[in-house]
Each structure stands twice: as C-alpha cells, then as structure tokens.
Design a protein around this motif. Sequence first.
Motif, PDB file in Angstrom:
ATOM      1  N   ASP A   1       3.985  -9.909 -16.005  1.00 60.99           N
ATOM      2  CA  ASP A   1       4.087 -11.201 -16.670  1.00 60.99           C
ATOM      3  C   ASP A   1       5.322 -11.905 -16.133  1.00 60.99           C
ATOM      4  N   VAL A   2       5.143 -13.114 -15.602  1.00 59.56           N
ATOM      5  CA  VAL A   2       6.221 -13.825 -14.936  1.00 59.56           C
ATOM      6  C   VAL A   2       6.557 -15.102 -15.698  1.00 59.56           C
ATOM      7  N   TYR A   3       7.846 -15.330 -15.918  1.00 58.85           N
ATOM      8  CA  TYR A   3       8.325 -16.560 -16.559  1.00 58.85           C
ATOM      9  C   TYR A   3       9.327 -17.225 -15.620  1.00 58.85           C
ATOM     10  N   VAL A   4       8.958 -18.408 -15.095  1.00 64.22           N
ATOM     11  CA  VAL A   4       9.845 -19.198 -14.234  1.00 64.22           C
ATOM     12  C   VAL A   4      10.345 -20.372 -15.050  1.00 64.22           C
ATOM     13  N   ASN A   5      11.605 -20.282 -15.477  1.00 68.75           N
ATOM     14  CA  ASN A   5      12.195 -21.303 -16.359  1.00 68.75           C
ATOM     15  C   ASN A   5      11.304 -21.555 -17.577  1.00 68.75           C
ATOM     16  N   GLY A   6      10.759 -20.466 -18.140  1.00 72.72           N
ATOM     17  CA  GLY A   6       9.964 -20.548 -19.351  1.00 72.72           C
ATOM     18  C   GLY A   6       8.490 -20.781 -19.134  1.00 72.72           C
ATOM     19  N   VAL A   7       8.046 -21.080 -17.899  1.00 69.60           N
ATOM     20  CA  VAL A   7       6.633 -21.325 -17.600  1.00 69.60           C
ATOM     21  C   VAL A   7       5.965 -19.989 -17.268  1.00 69.60           C
ATOM     22  N   PHE A   8       4.873 -19.667 -17.975  1.00 66.96           N
ATOM     23  CA  PHE A   8       4.229 -18.363 -17.847  1.00 66.96           C
ATOM     24  C   PHE A   8       3.183 -18.344 -16.735  1.00 66.96           C
ATOM     25  N   SER A   9       3.123 -17.193 -16.042  1.00 69.54           N
ATOM     26  CA  SER A   9       2.029 -16.888 -15.125  1.00 69.54           C
ATOM     27  C   SER A   9       1.912 -15.366 -15.034  1.00 69.54           C
ATOM     28  N   GLN A  10       0.811 -14.921 -14.483  1.00 71.52           N
ATOM     29  CA  GLN A  10       0.607 -13.481 -14.294  1.00 71.52           C
ATOM     30  C   GLN A  10       0.440 -13.193 -12.817  1.00 71.52           C
ATOM     31  N   ASN A  11       1.125 -12.141 -12.326  1.00 71.47           N
ATOM     32  CA  ASN A  11       1.040 -11.748 -10.924  1.00 71.47           C
ATOM     33  C   ASN A  11       0.305 -10.417 -10.824  1.00 71.47           C
ATOM     34  N   ILE A  12      -0.831 -10.430 -10.146  1.00 69.71           N
ATOM     35  CA  ILE A  12      -1.571  -9.198  -9.865  1.00 69.71           C
ATOM     36  C   ILE A  12      -1.298  -8.850  -8.398  1.00 69.71           C
ATOM     37  N   ARG A  13      -0.721  -7.702  -8.172  1.00 67.61           N
ATOM     38  CA  ARG A  13      -0.266  -7.384  -6.815  1.00 67.61           C
ATOM     39  C   ARG A  13      -0.806  -6.033  -6.355  1.00 67.61           C
ATOM     40  N   ASP A  14      -0.707  -5.818  -5.048  1.00 71.11           N
ATOM     41  CA  ASP A  14      -1.086  -4.541  -4.445  1.00 71.11           C
ATOM     42  C   ASP A  14      -0.197  -4.332  -3.227  1.00 71.11           C
ATOM     43  N   MET A  15       0.187  -3.091  -3.004  1.00 74.66           N
ATOM     44  CA  MET A  15       1.085  -2.779  -1.895  1.00 74.66           C
ATOM     45  C   MET A  15       0.641  -1.463  -1.283  1.00 74.66           C
ATOM     46  N   ASP A  16       0.601  -1.421   0.040  1.00 73.73           N
ATOM     47  CA  ASP A  16       0.221  -0.194   0.733  1.00 73.73           C
ATOM     48  C   ASP A  16       1.127  -0.014   1.945  1.00 73.73           C
ATOM     49  N   MET A  17       1.775   1.143   2.012  1.00 70.61           N
ATOM     50  CA  MET A  17       2.629   1.482   3.150  1.00 70.61           C
ATOM     51  C   MET A  17       2.130   2.775   3.774  1.00 70.61           C
ATOM     52  N   SER A  18       2.102   2.815   5.092  1.00 71.67           N
ATOM     53  CA  SER A  18       1.597   3.993   5.790  1.00 71.67           C
ATOM     54  C   SER A  18       2.515   4.319   6.967  1.00 71.67           C
ATOM     55  N   PHE A  19       2.450   5.576   7.360  1.00 75.18           N
ATOM     56  CA  PHE A  19       3.248   6.015   8.503  1.00 75.18           C
ATOM     57  C   PHE A  19       2.550   7.186   9.163  1.00 75.18           C
ATOM     58  N   ASN A  20       2.465   7.144  10.481  1.00 74.77           N
ATOM     59  CA  ASN A  20       1.994   8.306  11.219  1.00 74.77           C
ATOM     60  C   ASN A  20       2.851   8.480  12.452  1.00 74.77           C
ATOM     61  N   ASN A  21       3.061   9.728  12.829  1.00 75.17           N
ATOM     62  CA  ASN A  21       3.999  10.025  13.904  1.00 75.17           C
ATOM     63  C   ASN A  21       3.560  11.259  14.668  1.00 75.17           C
ATOM     64  N   LEU A  22       3.860  11.270  15.958  1.00 74.09           N
ATOM     65  CA  LEU A  22       3.632  12.432  16.804  1.00 74.09           C
ATOM     66  C   LEU A  22       4.910  12.748  17.572  1.00 74.09           C
ATOM     67  N   ASP A  23       5.356  14.004  17.483  1.00 73.78           N
ATOM     68  CA  ASP A  23       6.523  14.480  18.223  1.00 73.78           C
ATOM     69  C   ASP A  23       6.078  15.581  19.172  1.00 73.78           C
ATOM     70  N   TRP A  24       6.425  15.440  20.434  1.00 74.85           N
ATOM     71  CA  TRP A  24       6.147  16.496  21.404  1.00 74.85           C
ATOM     72  C   TRP A  24       7.433  16.827  22.159  1.00 74.85           C
ATOM     73  N   SER A  25       7.722  18.119  22.299  1.00 71.42           N
ATOM     74  CA  SER A  25       8.942  18.530  22.994  1.00 71.42           C
ATOM     75  C   SER A  25       8.641  19.696  23.912  1.00 71.42           C
ATOM     76  N   ALA A  26       9.435  19.803  24.973  1.00 67.24           N
ATOM     77  CA  ALA A  26       9.356  20.921  25.916  1.00 67.24           C
ATOM     78  C   ALA A  26      10.778  21.342  26.253  1.00 67.24           C
ATOM     79  N   ASP A  27      11.038  22.653  26.219  1.00 68.11           N
ATOM     80  CA  ASP A  27      12.389  23.178  26.416  1.00 68.11           C
ATOM     81  C   ASP A  27      12.366  24.343  27.399  1.00 68.11           C
TER      82      ASP A  27
END
Length: 806
Positions: free
Chosen positions: A351-377
Amino acid sequence: MKRIILLLAGLGLILNTKAQFPIGGLAPAKSKITGRITALILDSATKQPIDYASISLTKAKKSVNGGVSDGKGKVTLQNVIPDEYNFVVGFLGYKTKTLTVKTTPEKPDQNLGTIYLTSSTGSLKEVEISGQRALIENKVDKLVYNAEADITNAGGDASDVMRKVPMLSVDINGNVQLRGSSVRVLINGKPSGTMANSVADALKMIPAEQIKSVEVITSPSAKYDAEGSGGIINIITKKNTAEGTSGSVNASAGTRSNNGAFNLNVKTGRLAVTTSLGINHAYPQNSSVVTLNNSVVNGASNTISQNGFSKWSRLGYNGSAGLDYDLNGYNNFSTNVKVNNFSNGGPGSSDVYVNGVFSQNIRDMDMSFNNLDWSADYRKTSKREGEEFSASAQLSTGRNGSDFSNKFLSPGIADVIVLGSNTGKNNEYTVQSDYTYPFNKTTTLETGVKGIFREISSDYDVSAQDFDYNQNVASAYGVLGFKLTKKITAKAGVRAEYTKIDGLAGNALNFDNDYFNLFPSLILSQTLKGMTTVKLSYNRRIQRPSLFYLNPFRNESDVFNPMEGNPKLSPELTDNIELGYSTYIKGSVINASVFYRNTGDVIESAIQPFVDDQGVGKNLTTYINVGTSQSYGFNVFGSYNPKPKWTLMANFGLNTYEVNNAESDLNTGTFLNYTAFARSAYSISGGWSTELWGVINSPKRTFQGKTDMMYFYGGAVKKEILKKKATIGLNVLNPFSRDLNIKTTNKTATSMQSTNIHYPLRSFGVNFSYNFGKLKFTQKKSIKNDDLKKDESQQQGGGMGGLQGN
C-alpha cells in the motif's frame, strides 16, 4: 599494456627455466611414503577403554600429529612420515605415558597394541592434560579452526561453521566480516564465481561435514592477491586420495529451507577422480516490509510511505568434477570444473501513500545467476625438500539476470506499469606461476607472477544504456621467510600490481584508468614459554569495486528507492597493523589481538535525493568514495574445557568507525561496533552430542546512517548411528521469537530514508549425514583470485532474497 606483456614474458621465462631444479644445498627430501600408528588405550585397573584420551606424536619437543581415542579406546594416527617419534598418551586423572616408536619406508605402519594408563596419585586439579582435541592452531601468518575436530558441526552448513571461527562475525544472512571489515572468502585457496556473486548462497551450499578447516589470515603476506581490507578467509574442504572408493551423503530438511549434498571419490594407482552435487531450496515466506521517505522538494515537504510484504524463495544447485594424476614422484597434474546456478525472488504487494494519495503496487522480482569455473594446475617438486614450482590457469564465466515489474493501481487512474531487465556477463581469464626455494632449513624464498584479464558487460532492456568494462591486473611478488633467532620467525615481502581499466557506459561515457601499487608485508612471530606466541604484522591491501558497484543499470524494483552502480569509483587502499597474542593454559585456548587500520577512498552506499518528471521526491541509492577511515580495535577469543567432553567458547570483537573527508567537510565522529559469540558443546556417551550458541551484532554505522542491532541463537542435538558412519540430528533457530526485525535509516541534509523489515526467522529442522569408504585428505595449490570488493547485498544472498532463504 606494455607492463602486462612484460609480465607474461616473465611468466614464460619462469616456465622454461624453472622446469629443472638444482639438487645441491639441502639434504634430499624424505620419502613420500606415509603410514599410520594405531593403539588401544585402556584403564590399567578396570581394563575398560578410555575414550577421548589425548594422543600426541612429537619429535624434538614439537607436536607433529595427534588425535583422541574413540569410544572403544582405539586411536589411529594417519599420514605419519617414516621417522622416530615420542608417542605421548594422557587423560584427566591419569598419569601421562610416553613410548618411543619408529617407522621406516619399508615398514610405515605400527600397531602399538594395548597401552594401559594408571590413575594419578596427585590432586586432579594439578593435572594439565585435556582430553579434548585442540580446535584452534596458531601459525606465523594465520589462525586455523579445525572444523573436522568439532563433532557438533554435523548437519550444518558452512555458515554455521563460520560462526564458530574466532574473529569472524556472521549475521543471519551469511554476511561475513573480519573484525568489522570486509573479507575475501576463498575455497581451497581459489576464488569461485558463485562466491563472487553471493557469499551467503555459496556458504549454504557447502555442508559442514565437507569442511576440514577454516584459515583466518588477518595479515596476508605479499604472496596473496592484495584484495580484502580485513583479510582473507580460506575454507579447506576434505579431499580423498586413498585407494578405492569413498564419499558422503548429507541432507537436511526444516521449516524454512532444505539442502542436500553428495560426494564421491575414486582413486586407483596414481589417478584420483572426485565429483560432487549439491542442492538448496528455501520455502517462499512472507516478510513484512515498511519503507518511509521524507524529503524537501522545491521548499515543500514530500512524504512517501509503503507498507507491504515480499514473498521470496530460493533454489540453487551446484556440481563439480575433478581429476588428479601423479605423473611420477615429482610431477602432478590436476584439473577441476564447477558449475553453479541460483535463482531467488518472488512476488510482493504494498500500500503506497504519496503525500496522502493512495495507490497499490503489485510487484515481482526475479534474480538469477549461473557460473562455470574451470582450472588446470601443474606442480613439480624435487629432491630438495620444500622446493616447488607450479603453473596454473583458470577460466571463470558467469551470467547474472535481474528482471522486475511494478504495477500501480490507483482509483480513477489508468494502471501504471514499470518494467526492467538486465543481464550481466563476466568472463575472467587467469594465468599464474609460483616458485618456492628453500636456501636452508630456516630460510625460504617464495616468488611468482600472475595475470588476470576480466571482460564485463551489462546488457539492458534499453540498448543505449549498455555497459562494457575491461579490467586487467598484472602482478609479481617476492616473500622471504627466515629465523631471526631460535624463537623469532619473520616473513617479509612485497607485491607489485599494475591495473589497467577501460570501458563504455551508454553511448557517451567513456572512461580509462590505470594505476600501479606496491604492497609490502611484514610478519614477526615469537615463541614464549610453553605454547605462547606473540605476533606483530604490517601489510597494505586494496579493494577494487566489482560489477555490482560499477554497473550503472538503474534497478527500479522499488520505483521510489531505485539503485544503480557508479563506474567512476576508485579502489580502496588500506594499511593494517596488528599485534596478536595466543596461549594454551591447562587445556584452554586464549587468542587476543589489537589492530589499527587506515583506509583511503572508502566505498559506501549513499542515498541521493532527486525529483522525477512528475515532481515526486525520491532517493537514489548508489556507491561513492566517501573519504578516509581510521579504525582501532581488539578481539578476544577463548576456549575452555570444564570437562573432557564439554567445550565452552566465546569471542568478542570491538572496533571504531570514523570517516573524514576534508573536501566535502565530512566528519562522522567516532562510533563503536562490536560482535559477540558464545557456544557450549557437550558430548554424551553413546554417540550423543548437544550444542547451544548465540550471536549479537551491534548497530552497523555508515556515513549517512545505521542498521540496528541483531541477535539470534540456536541449539542442536545429534546422535551417531550405523557404527559411527552416520549422524542424525535436530536443530532449532530462534525458537522464542518468530521474526527478526532489522531497521535501517539513512539521512541527508534534505531527505530521510527508513526501511523496516520483519521476516520469519524461527525454524526447526532435522539433518542426516552418512560417510562411506576410507577417507584421507590432502590439499593442492591453485589459483587464488582475491582482488574484488563484493557488494554487501551479494554477501547477504541478494538482499531480501538472502533474508528469505535462510
């Protein structure tokens, strides 16, 4: 660029000239064959087994191996180099017994049979032998916590282990600090793309049973990359080099999260193959989120309040496969590949109030990460004991995704939708070569060269805002270790690093920067009476900002509090001085240190008020170089065994926070930060063990505000089953308080931003661990990239994603 080319030319020269080693000087290296010593410890009067008897294998009054007897009185010391030793056995209330034992390459194994201990005739209070195996070791340049000696670690993850390590503070998100400062976390001496993105998620994917030890390097020598103002944490995992097949299965399930891990090791002859698979899932749960913005816009007060929830979840998996091959007794080759994937996020509403004016924010957030590590010794040793040459290469490639949507619903007004998408790409290539040469038994030279080449890009939904960033780092070092006297050991060295940066932000902002730095280091360690040591050290460190700090992509998942990076950031430079003291008193461990730290161009987050096109005042969060920080502090760690099977641990650290900037007339004043940890672990006959622990973190200060104090506590009970090959346990976190409340407030001259989060913390869980096969652990040298400052929210598992994923 010329310096980088010259460095690589030097690397090639070393590869050509150091492949063959001189043989003069020191005596030939001892046989690589190792054996084991076994014995049965019994009471001389009752003929009953003595469990937890303390065993020490010594040579020239120096302990080289040790252990404790099991519930049947049996003890086995592995990896014993053929030689002549004193085998010392002791236990509270019994006389110490010493035997001479000799092993040879022809007969590396010795069974000492039954050893009888007799009751001591003096007062029990005068007996100084402790039956508990030491958990802490002090070395000239680091402190080591032996996690495998802590039987209460079963069923937990790496975050649980880190909470027990002296000098470290770990909040509920998995954010790790060393004496109030950021720290670089390595796995087996090398970086991980997963760790670089989210320390919290990476730690949760490592079962505690896989950890052999944790090294706390408060004063890294010039041999290490100069990154990490607070120091370096190196997690050493268990690895198998025994003939045959062995492995482990770990699983835990609870009211908040679940994880599982499988490890398999196979060795035949000179070839060893390892593989692992892990998965982690955190249930979606509602967290209450309240934010408040106050600002002055064109002379008028502007207020924005949001009251809502976020329902985040996390899912991640990782896998690895490695090969290790001994070409002969002096040449070894190994290679390893790791893949990691994480995603977190979820829906929310406010529920959002901007200087007393009401609105509703419906939100969605998605974060992803993929990684590949290769080593030779590649590693080459010689007949000269201690001489070693190594060459390593590593490729790390990762992708970060961030997508969000906001839908504003207001009575009588058309819906407003805000969308955003960003994909970050990071390709990193590293070559490294190291050489160790012992001039004699007391003097050793370590030297090497290294090149790191990074290509970073950030692709936006609006192509004109794309961000491309290249960073190349060339370095070389030399470290000399030697004895000043019989009791004083010294390590002195210097590291040179040249950094070349260029990039493009959008179609207009080009930037180019290069700098050259020298990083000296000095460590002096003196042994006093008994097992007491004093250490004095100095080093210089650097922290370069990573992609999160630099990426100018504006994340508007909260449209009233957007976030973006700053590609113009300068690196932090830190000078550290430390005086440390450690001792063992009648089975107790005491470690204390005082330190001073001076950091220039400190990087911190900052809110910057602005007015959007509709005249609404908002706060933009970004990163800036705020000034110079001076910090003083101390840390005290103690471990005490009231009884052989009862361990009490406590750690308390305190440091000052102060930032000054003459150009901006900034002076924060001096504040105190502290962290406290206490733990009680008790082992009961029959394979039972219990543990209680608690952590308190003081309010954390920044130049604009603070985050309130946090505390959390937990307990566990575990039981050994299946002939001690497995454990099953129950654990609980914050059983008497459902939510953890964290409040953060930031202020400028014309605005204020407050965030108040309540999320469910209380949890109950069950864990199971099973080991099969014969285990024997070794460690290989490898690349260590530790030169990037990581974002705090990354360390915390991606902000709210990390909060919800515990």
